[in-house]
Every structure is written in structure tokens, then in C-alpha cells.
Design an enzyme around this catalytic site. Sequence first.
Site, mmCIF file in Angstrom:
data_model
loop_
_atom_site.group_PDB
_atom_site.id
_atom_site.type_symbol
_atom_site.label_atom_id
_atom_site.label_comp_id
_atom_site.label_asym_id
_atom_site.label_seq_id
_atom_site.Cartn_x
_atom_site.Cartn_y
_atom_site.Cartn_z
ATOM 1 N N GLU A 167 9.060 -7.729 -3.173
ATOM 2 C CA GLU A 167 8.977 -9.085 -2.374
ATOM 3 C C GLU A 167 9.989 -8.924 -1.275
ATOM 4 O OE1 GLU A 167 8.629 -12.622 -4.685
ATOM 5 O OE2 GLU A 167 7.796 -11.625 -6.557
ATOM 6 N N ARG A 198 36.970 -7.961 -28.084
ATOM 7 C CA ARG A 198 37.321 -6.450 -27.999
ATOM 8 C C ARG A 198 38.941 -6.393 -27.924
ATOM 9 N NH1 ARG A 198 36.797 -1.088 -29.034
ATOM 10 N NH2 ARG A 198 37.011 0.022 -27.505
ATOM 11 N N GLU A 224 0.801 -1.111 0.017
ATOM 12 C CA GLU A 224 0.093 0.177 0.172
ATOM 13 C C GLU A 224 1.020 1.305 0.017
ATOM 14 O OE1 GLU A 224 -2.856 0.000 3.204
ATOM 15 O OE2 GLU A 224 -3.818 -2.034 2.548
ATOM 16 N N ILE A 236 1.439 -2.873 -7.861
ATOM 17 C CA ILE A 236 0.858 -4.330 -8.156
ATOM 18 C C ILE A 236 1.340 -4.501 -9.534
ATOM 19 C CG2 ILE A 236 -1.236 -5.692 -8.106
ATOM 20 C CD1 ILE A 236 -0.296 -4.370 -5.575
ATOM 21 N N ALA A 260 2.353 1.285 3.224
ATOM 22 C CA ALA A 260 2.670 0.127 4.112
ATOM 23 C C ALA A 260 3.416 -1.005 2.886
ATOM 24 C CB ALA A 260 1.369 -0.785 4.502
ATOM 25 N N SER A 298 15.844 -5.411 0.497
ATOM 26 C CA SER A 298 17.210 -6.120 0.941
ATOM 27 C C SER A 298 17.135 -5.675 2.582
ATOM 28 C CB SER A 298 18.444 -5.456 0.341
ATOM 29 O OG SER A 298 18.512 -5.701 -0.778
ATOM 30 N N GLY A 349 31.671 2.649 -23.148
ATOM 31 C CA GLY A 349 30.560 3.561 -23.699
ATOM 32 C C GLY A 349 29.239 2.519 -24.189
HETATM 33 N N1 COS Z 1 5.775 -18.212 7.756
HETATM 34 C C1 COS Z 1 4.879 -18.465 8.480
HETATM 35 N N2 COS Z 1 4.695 -17.344 9.777
HETATM 36 C C2 COS Z 1 5.367 -16.330 9.703
HETATM 37 C C3 COS Z 1 6.554 -16.182 8.628
HETATM 38 C C4 COS Z 1 6.430 -16.863 7.618
HETATM 39 N N3 COS Z 1 7.558 -16.588 6.976
HETATM 40 N N4 COS Z 1 7.074 -14.868 9.051
HETATM 41 C C5 COS Z 1 6.392 -14.384 10.101
HETATM 42 N N5 COS Z 1 5.435 -15.269 10.371
HETATM 43 C C6 COS Z 1 4.553 -15.226 11.751
HETATM 44 C C7 COS Z 1 5.303 -14.926 12.866
HETATM 45 O O1 COS Z 1 5.575 -16.181 13.585
HETATM 46 C C8 COS Z 1 4.242 -14.190 13.839
HETATM 47 O O2 COS Z 1 3.415 -15.211 14.300
HETATM 48 P P1 COS Z 1 2.466 -14.737 15.610
HETATM 49 O O3 COS Z 1 1.764 -13.845 15.668
HETATM 50 O O4 COS Z 1 1.986 -16.226 15.948
HETATM 51 O O5 COS Z 1 3.747 -14.749 16.790
HETATM 52 C C9 COS Z 1 3.255 -13.280 12.892
HETATM 53 O O6 COS Z 1 3.808 -13.842 11.445
HETATM 54 C C10 COS Z 1 4.217 -11.824 12.783
HETATM 55 O O7 COS Z 1 5.610 -12.068 12.576
HETATM 56 P P2 COS Z 1 6.529 -10.829 12.848
HETATM 57 O O8 COS Z 1 6.233 -10.276 14.296
HETATM 58 O O9 COS Z 1 8.001 -11.049 12.505
HETATM 59 O O10 COS Z 1 5.987 -9.604 11.665
HETATM 60 P P3 COS Z 1 6.486 -8.231 11.483
HETATM 61 O O11 COS Z 1 5.234 -7.179 11.313
HETATM 62 O O12 COS Z 1 7.616 -7.770 12.312
HETATM 63 O O13 COS Z 1 6.943 -8.248 9.909
HETATM 64 C C11 COS Z 1 8.547 -8.606 8.247
HETATM 65 C C12 COS Z 1 8.067 -9.004 9.636
HETATM 66 C C13 COS Z 1 9.125 -7.304 8.139
HETATM 67 C C14 COS Z 1 9.457 -9.618 7.846
HETATM 68 C C15 COS Z 1 7.347 -8.470 7.178
HETATM 69 O O14 COS Z 1 6.378 -7.731 7.320
HETATM 70 C C16 COS Z 1 7.741 -8.772 6.000
HETATM 71 O O15 COS Z 1 8.272 -9.670 5.305
HETATM 72 N N6 COS Z 1 7.875 -7.545 4.937
HETATM 73 C C17 COS Z 1 8.108 -7.300 3.587
HETATM 74 C C18 COS Z 1 6.882 -7.718 2.884
HETATM 75 C C19 COS Z 1 7.048 -7.759 1.532
HETATM 76 O O16 COS Z 1 7.773 -8.668 1.027
HETATM 77 N N7 COS Z 1 6.308 -6.814 0.742
HETATM 78 C C20 COS Z 1 6.510 -6.526 -0.781
HETATM 79 C C21 COS Z 1 5.210 -7.578 -1.274
HETATM 80 S S1 COS Z 1 5.488 -8.283 -2.768
HETATM 81 S S2 COS Z 1 6.087 -6.950 -4.002
#
Ligand code: COS
Length: 400
Positions: free
Chosen positions: A384, A282, A143, A173, A146, A387, A361
Amino acid sequence: MVAFEHPHPHGLVPSTAHLELPFFDAHHRQMAPELVAWSAQQQVDETDDRAACRDWLQRLAGGGWLRYCVPAAHGGALPALDSRSLVILRETLAFHSPLADFAFAMQGLGSGAITLAGTPAQQAAYLPAVAAGRKIAAFALSEPDAGSDVAAMATQAVPVAAGYRLNGSKTWISNGDLADFYVVFAKTEPHAGARGISAFIVDARHPGLDSHEHIHVMAPHPLATLRFNDCTLPAEALVGPLHGGFKLAMQTLDIFRASVAAAALGMARRAFAEAVAHAKRRQMFGQTLADFQLTQARLGEMSALIEAAALLTYRAAWQRDCSHTRGAGTPAYTAAAASAKLTATENAQRVIDMALQMFGGRGVQVGQKIESLYRDIRSLRIYEGASEVQLLILGKAALR
Ligand code: COS
């Protein structure tokens, strides 16, 4: 192992030597050369990214390659989604055309949640069509406010008599305004953070969804912003458990992050192949570019960066395929996928930059392969899971 085979009449052909590594099985070793041969025959006009994506999808469907995006019970090639096959496909396709890789990957990412958690009716309605290229899929998570912080999303799905009413917007998207359906993540419990998100299937022509706002990026591929304005969905649109959308999104990303690493690897291998061919051709100061130790050292560095990325990528895919710990908590392969995505995308950026430098170049001339690779690779370090998100995942895993 980074070597490529002799130049094909239509360009360079990637080697399949790495398939001998113990990460792969017999079916991978059989499929990879077929894919290499098929890819080398494809020529797609990519001037219009949206038209090119449709063209690639029809070709990928015709070649049977989209069948690797869904399980066999729904028209797929293998009993379950196989990360190693996805890695081979994306690496090979990205070597030839990053847009072909994109078209392939989005079918898998967009339908992944339905494969993992869809009802039999949802799977029957969408997955065979995805495998056959009759329906184009998309994954709608990010979003405007987000991106990395998924749990901060603001789009809401409120329960109503008919099912759920969706309001909010999604952006960046991939396949936006091209897809036939979107898997959309929205808050169903606004104050519950990651535990208050659910996933829904939204058909592209559903009333209340506006996808006309396209986004143009430096390496063209179809992107759009989606706006939901009182978009009322039936209860059957919910994918997986109510409030279980965050984990479902993470599980889907776990599958595809290793494959993003593979796409980066394919681009790096192509840049390397281009650089080697150029260095041999080259002439300068009475010898070839390849005769300079400086060139040899640079090629050595590129080779090591590629090998490091390759081993992490194949290990991550193998680890996920061989894991039996699905479901409970954050699995071990999440960290492996994070290492692979981080290393492969960052290394590929460096390899492509070094290759471009060797071209001088010509490297920055529009229309040169190395110039487009330089633009193509950049977004892989962001989408996705940027880094920095991969570093966060690795840091959390270290502290657990
Ligand atoms: N598989 C299963 N469960 C998972 C998981 C995974 N890979 N990763 C996290 N969880 C679970 C955790 O175990 C936790 O569970 P509980 O609530 O039961 O404890 C819950 O999900 C929340 O996990 P966490 O506290 O680690 O979440 P955060 O909000 O801190 O987020 C990141 C962690 C930053 C790693 C996550 O938000 C993320 O991957 N962000 C990037 C998103 C992304 O890739 N965006 C691009 C979209 S596609 S272009």
C-alpha cells in the site's frame, strides 16, 4: 499511554487510554472497549492461512465489525467510511492477530472504490454482502512491472461491443484466489499515463480470469497472481468515471494508508506489552531484566517510538474524517496519511526488533509471538505504498 492493562487469562489486552485524545468522538470511545473484549475471546487456528482468513471473516461478520467497511446505506455501521473507526479496528485486531487485521482490512480496501464511486446498482450488489461476510473483496492494482509506479501498468481494457476486454496480469493480490470479486485497475487510454486508467469489478469465476497461482510469503497470508486472458466484462463493470481510475485508487489508498499505520501500531504495542511482561519476569544476575537501566532505557525508547506513531496515525485518520475538500487535486490529508504510514511502519519494525532482542534466544524461536511479529511487520513497510513512496508523496507536498 502506551501501557497495557493487566494480562488477560488468554494473553495481553491492549489499553484504550488513547481514546481520550481529542481526535476521537463518543462513538469511538464506546466501540473500542467492546472490540477489545470481543477480540480477547477469539481463538483461531492459523496453521492454514486461507482457512484461517475465512474463519476470521465469519467471526468478524458475526461480531458486526465488517460493517465498518461499508457505509450505513448498504448495511454499514456508520453513515460514511470512518477512518478513525478503521484505525481503532486495525490497531486492536493487529494486537491480537495480524491475520485477523488482514482479513478485516481487505474487505474495506477491496470494496473501497465501490463505496467511493460505484453506481447504486454496484453498491447494492456488493456492499451489503461485504458487510455481512458473504462476499470476500480484493483490490488489484500492482503488476509485475508496476508496483510503486502505478501509472506504468500494462493491463489493458479495450472497449468492445459487449463492454470491455481485459488482458494482462496483476500480482501480489491480497485475497487472490480467495476473493469473490476483485476491483481491477487497467489502462483504458494506454498513452495517457495516470489519466488513462479505469477501475472494473471482476467476479472471481468470470471466464478469462485465472487466479490459481498462489504466492507464499514469510508471514503467511493469502496472495496470488491474477491473469486476464480476453476477459470480457459488461459495460456495467466500470467503477467510477472512465479514465478516472488512478485518482480512485489513490483516494481508496488515502483511506487505508492511515489504517496500515494503525495495524503497525497494534503490532508494536503487542511487542511492547510482551517485552514489558518478559522484563518483569526474567531473572538474571540476581535481579529482573526490568531492574537494569539498560532495559528501562530501551523500553523508554520503544514507548516514544510508539507514541510518535500513534499521534501521527490518529491525526491522519481525524484529518481525513474532518476534511471537506474531497474531489479537487491531491488533498492535504494525503500527506498526513503518508507521514503516518511511513513513521508507524518504520517505528514498529524497530520496536519489534528491540523487543525480540530482549527475549534473547527465545525471540527467534518459531512459535513465539515475538518471532511471528518480526515476520508479520516486514511487509507493511512495502505494501500500500512502500516507505519510499510515502517519502515521495511528502517531498512533493513540501514542494507544492
Ligand atoms: N487523491 C486524489 N488525487 C490524487 C491523489 C490523491 N491521493 N494522488 C494523486 N492524485 C492525482 C494528482 O492530483 C494528479 O492529478 P492531475 O492529473 O489532475 O494533475 C494525478 O493524480 C497524478 O498524480 P501524480 O503526478 O502525483 O502521480 P504519479 O504517477 O507521480 O504517482 C505516486 C504518485 C508514486 C504517489 C503513486 O503512484 C502511488 O501512490 N504509488 C504507490 C502505489 C501503491 O500504493 N501501490 C500498492 C498497491 S496496494 S498493495
